[in-house]
Design a protein around this motif. Structure first.
Motif, PDB file in Angstrom:
ATOM      1  N   ASP A 105      46.268  59.559  14.678  1.00 30.45           N
ATOM      2  CA  ASP A 105      45.975  58.153  14.378  1.00 30.45           C
ATOM      3  C   ASP A 105      44.547  57.804  14.777  1.00 30.45           C
ATOM      4  N   ALA A 106      44.126  58.269  15.964  1.00 30.05           N
ATOM      5  CA  ALA A 106      42.761  58.014  16.416  1.00 30.05           C
ATOM      6  C   ALA A 106      41.749  58.659  15.481  1.00 30.05           C
ATOM      7  N   ALA A 107      42.023  59.892  15.063  1.00 30.02           N
ATOM      8  CA  ALA A 107      41.122  60.581  14.138  1.00 30.02           C
ATOM      9  C   ALA A 107      41.035  59.848  12.804  1.00 30.02           C
ATOM     10  N   ALA A 108      42.167  59.341  12.309  1.00 29.31           N
ATOM     11  CA  ALA A 108      42.160  58.582  11.060  1.00 29.31           C
ATOM     12  C   ALA A 108      41.333  57.312  11.210  1.00 29.31           C
ATOM     13  N   MET A 109      41.416  56.665  12.378  1.00 32.70           N
ATOM     14  CA  MET A 109      40.613  55.469  12.621  1.00 32.70           C
ATOM     15  C   MET A 109      39.134  55.819  12.632  1.00 32.70           C
ATOM     16  N   LEU A 110      38.759  56.931  13.237  1.00 29.66           N
ATOM     17  CA  LEU A 110      37.353  57.345  13.248  1.00 29.66           C
ATOM     18  C   LEU A 110      36.856  57.622  11.836  1.00 29.66           C
ATOM     19  N   ARG A 111      37.675  58.286  11.026  1.00 29.94           N
ATOM     20  CA  ARG A 111      37.263  58.549   9.637  1.00 29.94           C
ATOM     21  C   ARG A 111      37.098  57.245   8.864  1.00 29.94           C
ATOM     22  N   ALA A 112      38.015  56.300   9.073  1.00 27.90           N
ATOM     23  CA  ALA A 112      37.911  55.010   8.386  1.00 27.90           C
ATOM     24  C   ALA A 112      36.646  54.268   8.836  1.00 27.90           C
ATOM     25  N   CYS A 113      36.358  54.292  10.128  1.00 27.54           N
ATOM     26  CA  CYS A 113      35.152  53.632  10.629  1.00 27.54           C
ATOM     27  C   CYS A 113      33.898  54.261  10.036  1.00 27.54           C
ATOM     28  N   ALA A 114      33.897  55.594   9.933  1.00 21.70           N
ATOM     29  CA  ALA A 114      32.741  56.286   9.358  1.00 21.70           C
ATOM     30  C   ALA A 114      32.529  55.889   7.902  1.00 21.70           C
ATOM     31  N   ALA A 124      27.519  64.337  14.453  1.00 22.73           N
ATOM     32  CA  ALA A 124      27.727  64.889  15.796  1.00 22.73           C
ATOM     33  C   ALA A 124      28.271  63.846  16.763  1.00 22.73           C
ATOM     34  N   ARG A 125      27.802  62.597  16.666  1.00 25.89           N
ATOM     35  CA  ARG A 125      28.287  61.565  17.578  1.00 25.89           C
ATOM     36  C   ARG A 125      29.765  61.266  17.350  1.00 25.89           C
ATOM     37  N   LEU A 126      30.222  61.394  16.108  1.00 25.71           N
ATOM     38  CA  LEU A 126      31.637  61.161  15.810  1.00 25.71           C
ATOM     39  C   LEU A 126      32.491  62.227  16.483  1.00 25.71           C
ATOM     40  N   THR A 127      32.055  63.463  16.432  1.00 28.15           N
ATOM     41  CA  THR A 127      32.787  64.543  17.092  1.00 28.15           C
ATOM     42  C   THR A 127      32.819  64.344  18.591  1.00 28.15           C
ATOM     43  N   ALA A 128      31.701  63.882  19.157  1.00 28.25           N
ATOM     44  CA  ALA A 128      31.659  63.623  20.595  1.00 28.25           C
ATOM     45  C   ALA A 128      32.631  62.511  20.984  1.00 28.25           C
ATOM     46  N   VAL A 129      32.697  61.475  20.174  1.00 24.99           N
ATOM     47  CA  VAL A 129      33.641  60.390  20.427  1.00 24.99           C
ATOM     48  C   VAL A 129      35.071  60.920  20.359  1.00 24.99           C
ATOM     49  N   ALA A 130      35.352  61.747  19.360  1.00 24.37           N
ATOM     50  CA  ALA A 130      36.695  62.315  19.218  1.00 24.37           C
ATOM     51  C   ALA A 130      37.078  63.109  20.457  1.00 24.37           C
ATOM     52  N   SER A 131      36.170  63.924  20.958  1.00 30.42           N
ATOM     53  CA  SER A 131      36.456  64.740  22.138  1.00 30.42           C
ATOM     54  C   SER A 131      36.722  63.876  23.363  1.00 30.42           C
ATOM     55  N   ALA A 132      35.976  62.778  23.494  1.00 29.40           N
ATOM     56  CA  ALA A 132      36.170  61.888  24.636  1.00 29.40           C
ATOM     57  C   ALA A 132      37.517  61.169  24.583  1.00 29.40           C
ATOM     58  N   LEU A 133      38.053  60.973  23.381  1.00 31.44           N
ATOM     59  CA  LEU A 133      39.331  60.275  23.234  1.00 31.44           C
ATOM     60  C   LEU A 133      40.525  61.144  23.596  1.00 31.44           C
ATOM     61  N   GLY A 134      40.399  62.456  23.446  1.00 34.89           N
ATOM     62  CA  GLY A 134      41.516  63.335  23.768  1.00 34.89           C
ATOM     63  C   GLY A 134      41.299  64.730  23.243  1.00 34.89           C
ATOM     64  N   LEU A 141      40.602  65.316  13.678  1.00 37.66           N
ATOM     65  CA  LEU A 141      39.497  64.805  12.888  1.00 37.66           C
ATOM     66  C   LEU A 141      39.120  65.809  11.796  1.00 37.66           C
ATOM     67  N   ALA A 142      39.081  67.092  12.154  1.00 37.06           N
ATOM     68  CA  ALA A 142      38.759  68.130  11.174  1.00 37.06           C
ATOM     69  C   ALA A 142      39.907  68.354  10.203  1.00 37.06           C
ATOM     70  N   GLY A 143      41.133  68.397  10.713  1.00 36.61           N
ATOM     71  CA  GLY A 143      42.316  68.499   9.868  1.00 36.61           C
ATOM     72  C   GLY A 143      42.481  69.816   9.147  1.00 36.61           C
ATOM     73  N   VAL A 144      41.968  70.915   9.731  1.00 36.85           N
ATOM     74  CA  VAL A 144      42.073  72.218   9.090  1.00 36.85           C
ATOM     75  C   VAL A 144      42.662  73.216  10.076  1.00 36.85           C
ATOM     76  N   THR A 145      43.213  74.302   9.550  1.00 27.75           N
ATOM     77  CA  THR A 145      43.694  75.376  10.407  1.00 27.75           C
ATOM     78  C   THR A 145      42.526  75.923  11.217  1.00 27.75           C
ATOM     79  N   GLY A 152      40.997  72.885  24.106  1.00 30.71           N
ATOM     80  CA  GLY A 152      41.572  72.895  22.777  1.00 30.71           C
ATOM     81  C   GLY A 152      40.677  72.202  21.782  1.00 30.71           C
ATOM     82  N   ASP A 153      39.499  71.721  22.257  1.00 30.50           N
ATOM     83  CA  ASP A 153      38.624  70.918  21.403  1.00 30.50           C
ATOM     84  C   ASP A 153      37.412  71.684  20.882  1.00 30.50           C
ATOM     85  N   ARG A 154      37.243  72.954  21.253  1.00 31.42           N
ATOM     86  CA  ARG A 154      36.211  73.792  20.641  1.00 31.42           C
ATOM     87  C   ARG A 154      36.880  74.551  19.506  1.00 31.42           C
ATOM     88  N   LEU A 155      36.445  74.297  18.294  1.00 32.11           N
ATOM     89  CA  LEU A 155      37.191  74.717  17.115  1.00 32.11           C
ATOM     90  C   LEU A 155      36.469  75.791  16.324  1.00 32.11           C
TER      91      LEU A 155
END
Length: 276
Positions: A105-114, A124-134, A141-145, A152-155
């Motif tokens: 849900d948080a990732a979807a909100m970030l994509r909508a905001c973007a 890059a700032r969006l990814t940093a925000v995502a990492s800080a959220l959880g 946010l990436a949504g891929v395998t 768990g946040d280095r992909l």
């Protein structure tokens, strides 16, 4: 109006490594995503608003500041300003269930905001925000395998199992990630296997399954029930539980499995979907 999907996340394998100085554990996990999940709708408005709908909205009604609102605020503070927004979250996934509902849900909100602010979704700032959220938010946010390590946040993306039929089953209990980690025995059982995604999923494990069963024994019943279904190629718990999943050879056997689970356990939630 912007509509953003917030698909469920699965940990096809999850290996818990050392405890870090920041209190988190180093994790190695194989993330995958399914075609279904929560849905976020965002529209320009005269005043800020947030509305919860859907079958699992009740699980969030008493949260004063959930991840969606935190994501909207963090974006405005760190990436770009936003106009007033009317946000509606259609909560279709169980809460605290190991399939990344809040993170998705948080990732979807970030994509909508973007999209609203017309910044890049891979900025890059969006990814940093995502990492800080959880820890799971960057993956959602990436949504891929992908392989995730660190928290768990280095992909590292890799080819997955697009179109593979999957059945998600939750016995109707919310499980605290904190409680599950507290029950883990602390033994590092080694890294993820090497190879392609199929090999990693098949030869990997979920190190949180045993402690999760001690917290919520019904998880063992779910895994046993899925193990008894015909046509499964992988049965495992996702995240810290309590949702478990089964991958199937084809849609027909998945449908038969879903029917069997629904008939035998009418109080359990289940979802027929596919990996993306």
């Amino acid at each position: 109006m912007i509509v953003e999907a917030a698909p469920a996340k699965l940990n096809l394998a999850l290996h818990v490594r050392r405890r870090r100085e920041d209190g988190y554990h180093d994790l190695e996990t194989l993330f995958a995503f399914v075609a279904d999940g929560d849905v976020l709708t965002v529209a320009l408005a005269e005043a800020e608003s947030f509305t919860l709908t859907g079958p699992f909205a009740g699980g969030l009604m008493h949260e004063g500041d959930n991840l969606v609102l935190r994501a909207r605020r963090a974006f405005a503070e760190s990436v770009a300003s936003l106009p007033p927004l009317a946000v509606t979250l259609d909560k279709r996934l169980p809460v605290a269930s190991g399939i990344g509902g809040g993170s998705a849900d948080a990732a979807a909100m970030l994509r909508a905001c973007a999209r609203i602010a017309r910044t890049g979704a891979d900025e890059a700032r969006l990814t940093a925000v995502a990492s800080a959220l959880g820890a799971d938010v960057p993956a959602c946010l990436a949504g891929v395998t992908a392989i995730g390590d660190g928290r768990g946040d280095r992909l590292s993306a890799l080819d997955g199992f697009a179109g593979t039929p999957v059945l998600l089953v939750n016995p109707g209990v919310a499980v605290s990630t904190r409680d599950v980690f507290a029950a883990w025995d602390g033994i590092d059982r080694g890294p993820l296997p090497t190879g392609d995604a199929a090999t990693i999923a098949r030869e990997g494990r979920n190190d949180l399954a045993v402690p999760a069963k001690s917290v919520a024994p019904v998880i063992g019943e779910v895994i046993d029930a899925l193990d008894q279904l015909a046509g499964t190629t992988l049965v495992r718990m996702s995240g810290s539980g309590a949702t478990c999943f089964a991958l199937f050879a084809d849609a027909a056997t998945r449908a038969a499995g879903a029917h069997a689970i629904g008939a035998a356990y009418p109080g359990w939630w289940y979802l027929e979907t596919v990996l993306t």
